[in-house]
Write an enzyme that holds these catalytic residues in place. Structure first.
Site, PDB file in Angstrom:
ATOM      1  N   PRO A 140       0.793  -1.239   0.000  1.00  0.00           N
ATOM      2  CG  PRO A 140       0.043  -0.938   2.192  1.00  0.00           C
ATOM      3  CD  PRO A 140       0.763  -1.914   1.301  1.00  0.00           C
ATOM      4  CB  CYS A 141       3.065   2.751  -2.549  1.00  0.00           C
ATOM      5  SG  CYS A 141       2.059   2.523  -4.017  1.00  0.00           S
TER       6      CYS A 141
END
Length: 174
Positions: A140-141
């Site tokens: 989950p950048c």
């Protein structure tokens, strides 16, 4: 030889068409929702640069279900999926594994991420690694932001607006 064979799945979510490709070693690419189904396949083909690509979601049904739930605002966890990070350096792998552990609905700064990965001065390199993340949402950048609370960059289609929308979705679903 088998490691060069990839299967892919494309499916409809509440936000549009999404998809991924996986091989023997795990997930290799994830494509965030787009308006057109064919754009997902184009991005998968472009990233993998191989001809051994077959449509088949067997074994990945739980991932598809979780992705669909995510885009309806449900709190989901993607940490239990095997990932193929062969195309990354050891440093990038460490950063990506650190980001993978950021809980749903929370954010970390680039600096905090660098520190947690054991590279306290490499916060700019964290940004570069996020830019090259081929598994957004799964890693989950979008949860990595600037120290001042602003969003920073986002390499996915839709850029900062999509990053904000994803963060907002998670803050509502906590």
């Amino acid at each position: 030889m088998l490691e060069n064979i990839f299967k892919y799945a494309i499916f409809l979510t509440a936000w549009g068409w999404a998809g991924f490709a996986a091989g023997q070693k795990g997930l290799r690419i994830f494509v965030l929702p787009e308006e057109r189904k064919e754009d997902i396949l184009f991005k998968i083909r472009k990233e993998l640069k191989c001809n051994n690509l077959f449509e088949d979601n067997s074994g990945w049904e739980s991932l598809i279900k979780k992705v669909k739930e995510y885009y309806t605002g449900k709190k989901v966890d993607f940490t239990d999926y095997q990932l193929n990070l062969d195309n990354y350096t050891n440093f990038q792998k460490k950063i990506l594994q650190t980001v993978k552990k950021i809980p749903y609905g929370e954010t970390r700064s680039y600096k905090e991420t660098a520190e947690a990965a054991g590279y306290p001065r490499a916060y700019r390199a964290v940004g570069n690694t996020m830019r090259n993340n081929r598994l957004p949402l799964i890693i989950p950048c979008h949860r990595v932001i600037k120290s001042d609370g602003s969003l920073g960059g986002f390499s996915a289609e839709g850029s900062i607006a999509l990053k904000k929308k994803m963060i907002d979705l998670e803050s509502e679903g906590k």
